[in-house]
Design a protein around this motif. Structure first.
Motif, mmCIF file in Angstrom:
data_model
loop_
_atom_site.group_PDB
_atom_site.id
_atom_site.type_symbol
_atom_site.label_atom_id
_atom_site.label_comp_id
_atom_site.label_asym_id
_atom_site.label_seq_id
_atom_site.Cartn_x
_atom_site.Cartn_y
_atom_site.Cartn_z
ATOM 1 N N UNK A 107 0.832 -1.203 0.000
ATOM 2 C CA UNK A 107 0.000 0.000 0.000
ATOM 3 C C UNK A 107 0.868 1.255 0.000
ATOM 4 N N UNK A 108 1.930 1.245 0.810
ATOM 5 C CA UNK A 108 2.811 2.409 0.894
ATOM 6 C C UNK A 108 3.479 2.731 -0.428
ATOM 7 N N UNK A 149 7.818 4.147 7.758
ATOM 8 C CA UNK A 149 8.048 3.677 6.381
ATOM 9 C C UNK A 149 9.228 4.407 5.733
ATOM 10 N N UNK A 150 10.075 3.710 5.020
ATOM 11 C CA UNK A 150 11.236 4.355 4.391
ATOM 12 C C UNK A 150 10.865 5.213 3.183
ATOM 13 N N UNK A 173 -4.715 10.357 5.781
ATOM 14 C CA UNK A 173 -3.625 11.264 5.390
ATOM 15 C C UNK A 173 -2.274 10.727 5.848
ATOM 16 N N UNK A 174 -2.252 10.053 6.998
ATOM 17 C CA UNK A 174 -0.996 9.482 7.489
ATOM 18 C C UNK A 174 -0.547 8.309 6.618
ATOM 19 N N UNK A 175 -1.524 7.554 6.105
ATOM 20 C CA UNK A 175 -1.184 6.456 5.199
ATOM 21 C C UNK A 175 -0.766 7.017 3.836
ATOM 22 N N UNK A 176 -1.503 8.010 3.360
ATOM 23 C CA UNK A 176 -1.243 8.580 2.031
ATOM 24 C C UNK A 176 0.138 9.220 1.959
ATOM 25 N N UNK A 215 2.870 6.712 8.192
ATOM 26 C CA UNK A 215 2.587 5.483 8.925
ATOM 27 C C UNK A 215 2.192 4.389 7.948
ATOM 28 N N UNK A 216 2.360 3.159 8.390
ATOM 29 C CA UNK A 216 1.802 2.028 7.664
ATOM 30 C C UNK A 216 0.296 1.956 7.936
#
Length: 259
Positions: A58-59, A134-135, A194-197, A201-202
Protein backbone atom coordinates in the motif's frame (compact mmCIF):
# COMPACT_ATOMS: atom_id res chain seq x y z
CA UNK A 1 -31.31 -18.32 45.31
CA UNK A 2 -28.01 -18.06 43.43
CA UNK A 3 -29.78 -18.26 40.07
CA UNK A 4 -32.15 -15.49 41.11
CA UNK A 5 -29.23 -13.27 42.07
CA UNK A 6 -27.42 -14.00 38.82
CA UNK A 7 -30.56 -13.23 36.79
CA UNK A 8 -31.05 -10.04 38.79
CA UNK A 9 -27.44 -9.00 38.19
CA UNK A 10 -27.73 -9.63 34.45
CA UNK A 11 -31.06 -7.78 34.29
CA UNK A 12 -29.53 -4.74 36.00
CA UNK A 13 -26.54 -4.77 33.62
CA UNK A 14 -28.93 -4.79 30.65
CA UNK A 15 -31.32 -2.18 32.04
CA UNK A 16 -31.35 1.30 30.52
CA UNK A 17 -32.62 2.71 33.82
CA UNK A 18 -29.75 1.55 36.05
CA UNK A 19 -26.79 3.92 36.28
CA UNK A 20 -24.54 0.83 36.00
CA UNK A 21 -26.78 -0.66 33.33
CA UNK A 22 -26.83 -1.14 29.57
CA UNK A 23 -24.60 1.81 28.65
CA UNK A 24 -21.80 0.50 30.86
CA UNK A 25 -22.19 -3.04 29.53
CA UNK A 26 -22.04 -1.85 25.92
CA UNK A 27 -19.04 0.35 26.68
CA UNK A 28 -17.19 -2.54 28.30
CA UNK A 29 -17.94 -4.90 25.40
CA UNK A 30 -16.81 -2.32 22.81
CA UNK A 31 -13.64 -1.64 24.77
CA UNK A 32 -12.75 -5.33 25.04
CA UNK A 33 -13.40 -5.93 21.33
CA UNK A 34 -11.18 -3.01 20.35
CA UNK A 35 -8.41 -4.05 22.72
CA UNK A 36 -8.58 -7.58 21.31
CA UNK A 37 -8.35 -6.19 17.77
CA UNK A 38 -5.32 -4.12 18.73
CA UNK A 39 -3.69 -7.22 20.20
CA UNK A 40 -4.25 -9.10 16.94
CA UNK A 41 -2.75 -6.26 14.88
CA UNK A 42 0.20 -5.86 17.23
CA UNK A 43 0.92 -9.58 17.05
CA UNK A 44 0.89 -9.43 13.25
CA UNK A 45 3.19 -6.38 13.22
CA UNK A 46 5.72 -7.94 15.60
CA UNK A 47 5.59 -11.28 13.81
CA UNK A 48 6.22 -9.73 10.36
CA UNK A 49 3.23 -11.55 8.90
CA UNK A 50 1.10 -10.97 5.80
CA UNK A 51 -0.20 -7.69 7.24
CA UNK A 52 3.26 -6.10 7.06
CA UNK A 53 3.61 -7.16 3.43
CA UNK A 54 0.24 -5.52 2.75
CA UNK A 55 1.49 -2.38 4.54
CA UNK A 56 4.51 -2.17 2.26
CA UNK A 57 2.50 -2.73 -0.92
CA UNK A 58 0.00 0.00 0.00
CA UNK A 59 2.81 2.41 0.89
CA UNK A 60 4.61 1.96 -2.42
CA UNK A 61 1.39 2.42 -4.40
CA UNK A 62 0.58 5.64 -2.52
CA UNK A 63 4.12 6.92 -3.06
CA UNK A 64 3.55 6.68 -6.82
CA UNK A 65 0.14 8.33 -6.44
CA UNK A 66 1.63 11.32 -4.60
CA UNK A 67 4.04 11.98 -7.44
CA UNK A 68 1.17 12.04 -9.94
CA UNK A 69 -1.32 14.22 -8.02
CA UNK A 70 0.13 17.26 -6.26
CA UNK A 71 -3.31 18.71 -5.42
CA UNK A 72 -4.41 15.58 -3.56
CA UNK A 73 -1.08 15.57 -1.71
CA UNK A 74 -1.60 19.16 -0.54
CA UNK A 75 -5.13 18.32 0.61
CA UNK A 76 -3.94 15.48 2.81
CA UNK A 77 -1.11 17.61 4.18
CA UNK A 78 -3.84 19.92 5.52
CA UNK A 79 -5.62 17.00 7.18
CA UNK A 80 -2.42 15.67 8.69
CA UNK A 81 -1.74 19.12 10.18
CA UNK A 82 -5.22 19.16 11.72
CA UNK A 83 -4.27 16.02 13.61
CA UNK A 84 -0.81 17.23 14.61
CA UNK A 85 0.31 17.53 18.23
CA UNK A 86 0.28 21.34 18.03
CA UNK A 87 -3.27 21.42 16.70
CA UNK A 88 -4.44 18.95 19.35
CA UNK A 89 -2.90 21.03 22.13
CA UNK A 90 -4.77 24.12 20.87
CA UNK A 91 -8.01 22.13 20.59
CA UNK A 92 -7.55 20.73 24.10
CA UNK A 93 -7.12 24.19 25.62
CA UNK A 94 -10.02 25.75 23.68
CA UNK A 95 -12.50 22.98 24.51
CA UNK A 96 -11.47 22.97 28.18
CA UNK A 97 -11.98 26.74 28.41
CA UNK A 98 -15.36 26.49 26.67
CA UNK A 99 -16.51 23.81 29.09
CA UNK A 100 -15.33 25.79 32.11
CA UNK A 101 -17.14 28.90 30.86
CA UNK A 102 -20.34 26.83 30.69
CA UNK A 103 -19.67 25.56 34.24
CA UNK A 104 -19.20 21.99 33.05
CA UNK A 105 -16.24 21.35 35.32
CA UNK A 106 -16.66 17.58 35.35
CA UNK A 107 -16.61 17.36 31.55
CA UNK A 108 -13.63 19.71 31.40
CA UNK A 109 -11.70 17.50 33.83
CA UNK A 110 -12.51 14.34 31.86
CA UNK A 111 -11.55 16.06 28.61
CA UNK A 112 -8.15 17.18 29.94
CA UNK A 113 -7.35 13.82 31.54
CA UNK A 114 -8.42 11.94 28.41
CA UNK A 115 -6.31 14.04 26.05
CA UNK A 116 -3.21 13.97 28.26
CA UNK A 117 -3.46 10.25 28.98
CA UNK A 118 -3.89 9.48 25.26
CA UNK A 119 -0.63 11.26 24.45
CA UNK A 120 1.19 9.44 27.25
CA UNK A 121 -0.29 6.08 26.23
CA UNK A 122 0.73 6.58 22.61
CA UNK A 123 4.31 7.39 23.53
CA UNK A 124 4.43 4.34 25.78
CA UNK A 125 3.14 2.00 23.08
CA UNK A 126 5.56 3.44 20.52
CA UNK A 127 8.43 2.77 22.91
CA UNK A 128 7.25 -0.81 23.49
CA UNK A 129 6.93 -1.77 19.81
CA UNK A 130 9.73 0.48 18.43
CA UNK A 131 8.60 0.09 14.84
CA UNK A 132 10.45 2.24 12.31
CA UNK A 133 8.47 4.55 10.07
CA UNK A 134 8.05 3.68 6.38
CA UNK A 135 11.24 4.36 4.39
CA UNK A 136 9.22 5.74 1.45
CA UNK A 137 7.49 8.53 3.40
CA UNK A 138 6.75 11.97 1.95
CA UNK A 139 9.57 14.55 2.25
CA UNK A 140 7.33 16.71 4.48
CA UNK A 141 7.29 13.99 7.13
CA UNK A 142 10.12 14.51 9.61
CA UNK A 143 9.12 12.94 12.93
CA UNK A 144 11.57 11.32 15.36
CA UNK A 145 9.08 9.04 17.12
CA UNK A 146 8.36 5.43 16.23
CA UNK A 147 5.56 4.34 13.92
CA UNK A 148 3.21 1.94 15.75
CA UNK A 149 0.54 2.93 16.68
CA UNK A 150 -0.30 6.19 14.95
CA UNK A 151 -0.59 9.09 17.39
CA UNK A 152 -2.59 11.15 14.89
CA UNK A 153 -5.18 8.36 14.64
CA UNK A 154 -5.39 7.82 18.39
CA UNK A 155 -5.73 11.53 19.06
CA UNK A 156 -8.32 12.06 16.31
CA UNK A 157 -10.58 9.23 17.53
CA UNK A 158 -10.42 10.40 21.13
CA UNK A 159 -10.61 14.15 20.52
CA UNK A 160 -13.32 14.30 17.85
CA UNK A 161 -15.24 11.39 19.36
CA UNK A 162 -15.34 12.99 22.80
CA UNK A 163 -16.09 16.43 21.35
CA UNK A 164 -18.97 14.95 19.32
CA UNK A 165 -20.29 13.31 22.49
CA UNK A 166 -20.24 16.65 24.33
CA UNK A 167 -22.15 18.30 21.49
CA UNK A 168 -24.70 15.48 21.44
CA UNK A 169 -25.37 16.16 25.12
CA UNK A 170 -26.01 19.83 24.37
CA UNK A 171 -28.06 19.45 21.17
CA UNK A 172 -31.70 18.44 20.92
CA UNK A 173 -32.30 18.50 17.15
CA UNK A 174 -31.80 15.09 15.55
CA UNK A 175 -30.47 16.47 12.27
CA UNK A 176 -27.87 18.54 14.08
CA UNK A 177 -26.75 15.44 15.98
CA UNK A 178 -26.38 13.49 12.72
CA UNK A 179 -24.27 16.31 11.24
CA UNK A 180 -22.02 16.36 14.32
CA UNK A 181 -21.41 12.61 14.19
CA UNK A 182 -20.82 12.73 10.41
CA UNK A 183 -18.29 15.58 10.63
CA UNK A 184 -16.43 13.91 13.50
CA UNK A 185 -16.26 10.62 11.59
CA UNK A 186 -15.08 12.26 8.35
CA UNK A 187 -12.35 14.25 10.14
CA UNK A 188 -11.13 11.18 12.00
CA UNK A 189 -11.00 9.02 8.87
CA UNK A 190 -9.41 11.78 6.77
CA UNK A 191 -6.66 12.38 9.33
CA UNK A 192 -5.92 8.67 9.56
CA UNK A 193 -5.87 8.21 5.79
CA UNK A 194 -3.62 11.26 5.39
CA UNK A 195 -1.00 9.48 7.49
CA UNK A 196 -1.18 6.46 5.20
CA UNK A 197 -1.24 8.58 2.03
CA UNK A 198 1.83 10.55 3.05
CA UNK A 199 3.47 7.31 4.24
CA UNK A 200 4.04 8.77 7.67
CA UNK A 201 2.59 5.48 8.93
CA UNK A 202 1.80 2.03 7.66
CA UNK A 203 -1.83 1.00 7.25
CA UNK A 204 -1.62 -1.19 10.36
CA UNK A 205 -0.24 1.75 12.39
CA UNK A 206 -3.36 3.77 11.68
CA UNK A 207 -5.79 0.92 12.34
CA UNK A 208 -3.93 0.15 15.55
CA UNK A 209 -4.23 3.79 16.58
CA UNK A 210 -7.95 3.74 15.87
CA UNK A 211 -8.50 0.65 18.01
CA UNK A 212 -6.59 1.97 21.04
CA UNK A 213 -8.14 5.43 20.74
CA UNK A 214 -11.60 3.92 20.33
CA UNK A 215 -11.15 1.71 23.38
CA UNK A 216 -10.09 4.67 25.51
CA UNK A 217 -12.95 6.76 24.12
CA UNK A 218 -15.38 4.01 25.15
CA UNK A 219 -13.97 4.05 28.69
CA UNK A 220 -14.24 7.85 28.95
CA UNK A 221 -17.81 8.04 27.66
CA UNK A 222 -18.91 5.13 29.87
CA UNK A 223 -17.42 6.85 32.93
CA UNK A 224 -19.20 10.11 32.14
CA UNK A 225 -22.51 8.32 31.57
CA UNK A 226 -22.22 6.48 34.90
CA UNK A 227 -21.58 9.76 36.71
CA UNK A 228 -24.44 11.54 34.89
CA UNK A 229 -26.97 8.79 35.50
CA UNK A 230 -25.97 8.37 39.13
CA UNK A 231 -26.38 12.12 39.67
CA UNK A 232 -29.84 12.06 38.08
CA UNK A 233 -30.84 9.05 40.18
CA UNK A 234 -29.73 10.82 43.36
CA UNK A 235 -31.68 13.96 42.40
CA UNK A 236 -34.82 11.92 41.72
CA UNK A 237 -34.46 10.18 45.07
CA UNK A 238 -33.99 13.51 46.87
CA UNK A 239 -37.02 15.02 45.13
CA UNK A 240 -39.15 11.98 45.99
CA UNK A 241 -38.06 12.18 49.62
CA UNK A 242 -38.95 15.87 49.86
CA UNK A 243 -42.33 15.29 48.22
CA UNK A 244 -43.39 12.63 50.72
CA UNK A 245 -45.62 14.07 53.50
CA UNK A 246 -44.21 14.05 56.99
CA UNK A 247 -45.69 11.30 59.19
CA UNK A 248 -46.93 12.53 62.57
CA UNK A 249 -45.46 10.67 65.52
CA UNK A 250 -47.92 8.58 67.52
CA UNK A 251 -49.51 10.29 70.52
CA UNK A 252 -48.49 9.23 73.98
CA UNK A 253 -50.91 7.42 76.31
CA UNK A 254 -51.22 10.52 78.52
CA UNK A 255 -52.26 12.71 75.60
CA UNK A 256 -54.85 10.12 74.53
CA UNK A 257 -56.25 10.00 78.09
CA UNK A 258 -56.51 13.81 78.21
CA UNK A 259 -58.48 13.79 74.99
Amino acid sequence: MIRRRVRGFIARRLSSEEYLGLHLTVGLVVCLLLVGTFGFIAHAVVGERALTAFDTRIGLELEAQRLESREVRRTFIVFTEIGSAEAMVCLTVLVALALLMRRRRQLALVWLLAMISTAVLNLGLKAVFSRDRPPFHDPIIDEPTHSFPSGHSMGAVLAFGLLAYFLLLALSDRREKIVVVFVAAVLTLAIGFSRIYLDAHYFSDVVGGYTVGGAWLSVCISAIEVARRRSRANKRLAARTQAEPAVEPPHSMDECAKR
